[in-house]
Design a protein around this motif. Structure first.
Motif, PDB file in Angstrom:
ATOM      1  N   ILE A  37      11.876  16.161 -13.144  1.00 32.01           N
ATOM      2  CA  ILE A  37      11.234  16.229 -11.827  1.00 32.01           C
ATOM      3  C   ILE A  37      12.303  16.515 -10.774  1.00 32.01           C
ATOM      4  CG2 ILE A  37       9.979  14.963 -10.042  1.00 32.01           C
ATOM      5  CD1 ILE A  37       8.191  15.489 -12.343  1.00 32.01           C
ATOM      6  N   ILE A  38      12.102  17.573 -10.000  1.00 30.12           N
ATOM      7  CA  ILE A  38      12.983  17.880  -8.876  1.00 30.12           C
ATOM      8  C   ILE A  38      12.122  17.932  -7.623  1.00 30.12           C
ATOM      9  CG2 ILE A  38      14.577  19.546  -7.852  1.00 30.12           C
ATOM     10  CD1 ILE A  38      15.304  20.479 -10.638  1.00 30.12           C
ATOM     11  N   LYS A  39      12.391  17.005  -6.699  1.00 28.83           N
ATOM     12  CA  LYS A  39      11.547  16.910  -5.511  1.00 28.83           C
ATOM     13  C   LYS A  39      12.309  16.202  -4.398  1.00 28.83           C
ATOM     14  CE  LYS A  39       6.961  15.286  -4.058  1.00 28.83           C
ATOM     15  NZ  LYS A  39       5.766  14.505  -4.468  1.00 28.83           N
ATOM     16  N   ASN A  40      12.248  16.778  -3.202  1.00 29.58           N
ATOM     17  CA  ASN A  40      12.881  16.168  -2.021  1.00 29.58           C
ATOM     18  C   ASN A  40      14.357  15.837  -2.274  1.00 29.58           C
ATOM     19  OD1 ASN A  40      10.362  16.267  -0.745  1.00 29.58           O
ATOM     20  ND2 ASN A  40       9.818  14.221  -1.449  1.00 29.58           N
ATOM     21  N   ASN A  41      15.086  16.801  -2.798  1.00 20.16           N
ATOM     22  CA  ASN A  41      16.526  16.654  -3.072  1.00 20.16           C
ATOM     23  C   ASN A  41      16.832  15.589  -4.118  1.00 20.16           C
ATOM     24  OD1 ASN A  41      17.273  18.630  -1.132  1.00 20.16           O
ATOM     25  ND2 ASN A  41      17.071  17.113   0.503  1.00 20.16           N
ATOM     26  N   SER A  42      15.810  15.181  -4.861  1.00 23.90           N
ATOM     27  CA  SER A  42      15.989  14.197  -5.931  1.00 23.90           C
ATOM     28  C   SER A  42      15.801  14.885  -7.275  1.00 23.90           C
ATOM     29  CB  SER A  42      14.972  13.060  -5.774  1.00 23.90           C
ATOM     30  OG  SER A  42      15.013  12.184  -6.881  1.00 23.90           O
ATOM     31  N   GLU A  82       0.835  -1.205   0.000  1.00 22.30           N
ATOM     32  CA  GLU A  82       0.000   0.000   0.000  1.00 22.30           C
ATOM     33  C   GLU A  82       0.871   1.256   0.000  1.00 22.30           C
ATOM     34  OE1 GLU A  82      -3.607   2.048   2.639  1.00 22.30           O
ATOM     35  OE2 GLU A  82      -2.876   0.038   3.108  1.00 22.30           O
ATOM     36  N   LYS A  83       1.944   1.216   0.777  1.00 25.59           N
ATOM     37  CA  LYS A  83       2.881   2.345   0.808  1.00 25.59           C
ATOM     38  C   LYS A  83       3.563   2.518  -0.546  1.00 25.59           C
ATOM     39  CE  LYS A  83       6.998   4.069   3.209  1.00 25.59           C
ATOM     40  NZ  LYS A  83       8.028   3.772   4.247  1.00 25.59           N
ATOM     41  N   LYS A  84       3.997   1.406  -1.131  1.00 22.89           N
ATOM     42  CA  LYS A  84       4.645   1.458  -2.451  1.00 22.89           C
ATOM     43  C   LYS A  84       3.673   1.986  -3.502  1.00 22.89           C
ATOM     44  CE  LYS A  84       8.089   0.503  -3.700  1.00 22.89           C
ATOM     45  NZ  LYS A  84       9.256   1.342  -4.042  1.00 22.89           N
ATOM     46  N   ALA A  85       2.427   1.539  -3.449  1.00 23.08           N
ATOM     47  CA  ALA A  85       1.425   1.985  -4.412  1.00 23.08           C
ATOM     48  C   ALA A  85       1.198   3.487  -4.306  1.00 23.08           C
ATOM     49  CB  ALA A  85       0.111   1.237  -4.191  1.00 23.08           C
ATOM     50  N   GLN A  86       1.205   4.009  -3.077  1.00 24.85           N
ATOM     51  CA  GLN A  86       0.996   5.451  -2.894  1.00 24.85           C
ATOM     52  C   GLN A  86       2.175   6.250  -3.435  1.00 24.85           C
ATOM     53  OE1 GLN A  86      -1.975   6.821  -1.640  1.00 24.85           O
ATOM     54  NE2 GLN A  86      -0.987   8.559  -2.661  1.00 24.85           N
ATOM     55  N   GLU A  87       3.387   5.747  -3.220  1.00 20.94           N
ATOM     56  CA  GLU A  87       4.581   6.423  -3.744  1.00 20.94           C
ATOM     57  C   GLU A  87       4.546   6.480  -5.273  1.00 20.94           C
ATOM     58  OE1 GLU A  87       7.791   4.145  -2.209  1.00 20.94           O
ATOM     59  OE2 GLU A  87       7.669   4.985  -0.179  1.00 20.94           O
ATOM     60  N   ILE A  88       4.182   5.367  -5.900  1.00 19.50           N
ATOM     61  CA  ILE A  88       4.114   5.309  -7.359  1.00 19.50           C
ATOM     62  C   ILE A  88       3.016   6.230  -7.873  1.00 19.50           C
ATOM     63  CG2 ILE A  88       3.620   3.802  -9.334  1.00 19.50           C
ATOM     64  CD1 ILE A  88       4.840   1.501  -7.708  1.00 19.50           C
ATOM     65  N   ILE A 119       1.099   5.276 -15.073  1.00 14.93           N
ATOM     66  CA  ILE A 119       0.016   6.074 -14.486  1.00 14.93           C
ATOM     67  C   ILE A 119      -0.122   7.403 -15.215  1.00 14.93           C
ATOM     68  CG2 ILE A 119      -0.667   7.358 -12.417  1.00 14.93           C
ATOM     69  CD1 ILE A 119       0.416   5.034 -10.766  1.00 14.93           C
ATOM     70  N   CYS A 120       1.000   8.034 -15.512  1.00 15.49           N
ATOM     71  CA  CYS A 120       0.977   9.295 -16.256  1.00 15.49           C
ATOM     72  C   CYS A 120       0.267   9.111 -17.594  1.00 15.49           C
ATOM     73  CB  CYS A 120       2.403   9.792 -16.473  1.00 15.49           C
ATOM     74  SG  CYS A 120       2.531  11.247 -17.537  1.00 15.49           S
ATOM     75  N   THR A 121       0.614   8.066 -18.313  1.00 14.76           N
ATOM     76  CA  THR A 121       0.001   7.803 -19.618  1.00 14.76           C
ATOM     77  C   THR A 121      -1.488   7.542 -19.482  1.00 14.76           C
ATOM     78  OG1 THR A 121       2.063   6.914 -20.517  1.00 14.76           O
ATOM     79  CG2 THR A 121       0.027   6.262 -21.617  1.00 14.76           C
ATOM     80  N   LEU A 122      -1.875   6.746 -18.499  1.00 18.65           N
ATOM     81  CA  LEU A 122      -3.286   6.437 -18.291  1.00 18.65           C
ATOM     82  C   LEU A 122      -4.091   7.698 -17.987  1.00 18.65           C
ATOM     83  CD1 LEU A 122      -2.829   3.161 -16.238  1.00 18.65           C
ATOM     84  CD2 LEU A 122      -4.021   3.333 -18.427  1.00 18.65           C
ATOM     85  N   MET A 123      -3.521   8.586 -17.179  1.00 19.71           N
ATOM     86  CA  MET A 123      -4.231   9.814 -16.833  1.00 19.71           C
ATOM     87  C   MET A 123      -4.301  10.782 -18.012  1.00 19.71           C
ATOM     88  SD  MET A 123      -3.036  10.501 -12.883  1.00 19.71           S
ATOM     89  CE  MET A 123      -4.271  11.797 -12.672  1.00 19.71           C
ATOM     90  N   ILE A 156       1.234  11.054 -10.725  1.00 17.98           N
ATOM     91  CA  ILE A 156       0.410  12.262 -10.805  1.00 17.98           C
ATOM     92  C   ILE A 156       1.283  13.490 -11.057  1.00 17.98           C
ATOM     93  CG2 ILE A 156      -1.072  13.809  -9.454  1.00 17.98           C
ATOM     94  CD1 ILE A 156      -2.327  11.324  -8.191  1.00 17.98           C
ATOM     95  N   ASN A 157       2.465  13.536 -10.440  1.00 22.14           N
ATOM     96  CA  ASN A 157       3.397  14.642 -10.713  1.00 22.14           C
ATOM     97  C   ASN A 157       3.793  14.681 -12.183  1.00 22.14           C
ATOM     98  OD1 ASN A 157       3.550  15.806  -8.166  1.00 22.14           O
ATOM     99  ND2 ASN A 157       5.225  14.500  -7.494  1.00 22.14           N
ATOM    100  N   LEU A 158       4.069  13.503 -12.744  1.00 27.33           N
ATOM    101  CA  LEU A 158       4.410  13.429 -14.164  1.00 27.33           C
ATOM    102  C   LEU A 158       3.238  13.900 -15.018  1.00 27.33           C
ATOM    103  CD1 LEU A 158       6.237   9.968 -14.388  1.00 27.33           C
ATOM    104  CD2 LEU A 158       7.269  12.223 -14.358  1.00 27.33           C
ATOM    105  N   TYR A 159       2.056  13.451 -14.659  1.00 24.82           N
ATOM    106  CA  TYR A 159       0.858  13.830 -15.413  1.00 24.82           C
ATOM    107  C   TYR A 159       0.635  15.345 -15.380  1.00 24.82           C
ATOM    108  CZ  TYR A 159      -4.131  14.891 -15.801  1.00 24.82           C
ATOM    109  OH  TYR A 159      -5.331  15.471 -16.119  1.00 24.82           O
ATOM    110  N   ARG A 160       0.743  15.944 -14.212  1.00 33.64           N
ATOM    111  CA  ARG A 160       0.503  17.389 -14.103  1.00 33.64           C
ATOM    112  C   ARG A 160       1.531  18.185 -14.907  1.00 33.64           C
ATOM    113  NH1 ARG A 160       0.048  19.645  -8.373  1.00 33.64           N
ATOM    114  NH2 ARG A 160      -1.136  21.256  -9.480  1.00 33.64           N
ATOM    115  N   SER A 161       2.761  17.736 -14.883  1.00 36.16           N
ATOM    116  CA  SER A 161       3.803  18.402 -15.650  1.00 36.16           C
ATOM    117  C   SER A 161       3.569  18.246 -17.147  1.00 36.16           C
ATOM    118  CB  SER A 161       5.175  17.833 -15.267  1.00 36.16           C
ATOM    119  OG  SER A 161       6.195  18.411 -16.043  1.00 36.16           O
TER     120      SER A 161
END
Length: 286
Positions: free
Chosen positions: A143-148, A22-28, A222-226, A33-38
């Motif tokens: 994508i730049i987020k959380n020092n990544s 469940e945690k892994k699914a939320q991270e993905i 997920i990005c493609t699906l959205m 969603i970030n990819l999709y919004r961008s």
């Protein structure tokens, strides 16, 4: 008694693995969603900018990013000056976009985005890991987020009625904006039609993952699906792996990952505990 213990043990395994998955699914999901919004900002930002900026020869490139919750598409000149900022504070409707064509310098954050985008583009040109297909383009999503710092590379179709999965890549960067790792997320390119000549409009889809590092549905999936959810009738989409089974609900934008081995054990256990359910003749009243 032994069967009861075995069943309880299976339930414990499900509970523990379920929490981790469940945690892994939320991270993905969050990454997808970030990819999709961008990418949505790029899709519509390009149309808005080109409709309002006449000097096409001055355009050097563009990238999109999320600035304090607001998707923005940044266009820059061949001299690396920002020449257009298209913002989508409420939605992605072009008529509601905020347009700023004032020339300026990159902000510190934008400069990092521009550098890693350029680094990824140069790597694509020289690294043989990247494979080109006819009638497709590469779309770069930094994508730049959380020092990544990373750049996703998606393969986009040039033709209508086609959704492409796969032939996508992830390029990781360090704090100095140097490339540290390049990896493919799918083994090949998967093409699915929105409208099939035989069955009409498709309602779902599935593809398999065989790469060890990417057994689950990927953020790019997920990005493609959205991106295409308004063009398709798909209520769900599945990704199958020998160890995991991923299900994306397009109505709720929710990802569920299940451990296929545990599911199989439960099914086998239920068959042993309720053998009569496996024989439909047993349910016929005589």
């Amino acid at each position: 008694m032994k069967k009861i213990y075995n069943f309880i043990f299976l339930l414990l395994i499900i509970a523990i693995s379920g929490q981790n998955l469940e945690k892994k699914a939320q991270e993905i999901t969050d990454e997808g969603i970030n990819l999709y919004r961008s990418e949505m900002a790029s899709w519509y930002g390009t149309d808005v900018f080109l409709a309002n900026y006449p000097n096409r020869e001055n355009i050097g490139g563009y990238f999109s990013y999320i600035d304090e919750g607001i998707p923005k598409c940044i266009f820059f000149s061949k001299n690396n000056q920002v020449i257009g900022t298209i913002s989508f504070p409420t939605n992605y409707k072009p008529e509601n976009a905020q347009i700023n064509l004032q020339e300026r310098e990159f902000s510190t954050t934008e400069n990092d985005y521009a550098i890693i985008r350029k680094g990824a583009l140069e790597r694509i040109k020289t690294d043989t890991i990247f494979k080109y297909y006819n009638n497709t383009d590469f779309n770069l999503i930094p994508i730049i987020k959380n020092n990544s710092k990373k750049v996703y590379v998606l393969t986009a179709p040039k033709s209508n009625n086609t959704v492409l999965f796969g032939n996508d890549y992830l390029i990781d960067f360090n704090r100095k904006n140097e490339i540290t790792k390049v990896q493919r997320l799918h083994k090949s390119l998967i093409s699915q039609k929105i409208v099939d000549e035989e069955v009409g409009k498709t309602v779902s889809g599935v593809h398999s993952h065989i790469l060890e590092d990417w057994p689950y549905m990927t953020p790019t999936d997920i990005c493609t699906l959205m991106l295409y959810q308004n063009l398709t009738n798909w209520e769900s989409y599945n990704v199958v792996n020998k160890k995991y089974f991923s299900i994306w609900n397009t109505k709720t934008n929710n990802l569920v990952i299940m451990l296929t081995d545990v599911i199989k054990k439960i099914n086998d256990d239920q068959k042993k505990r309720h053998p009569e359910a496996q024989n439909p003749d047993n349910n016929i009243q005589k």
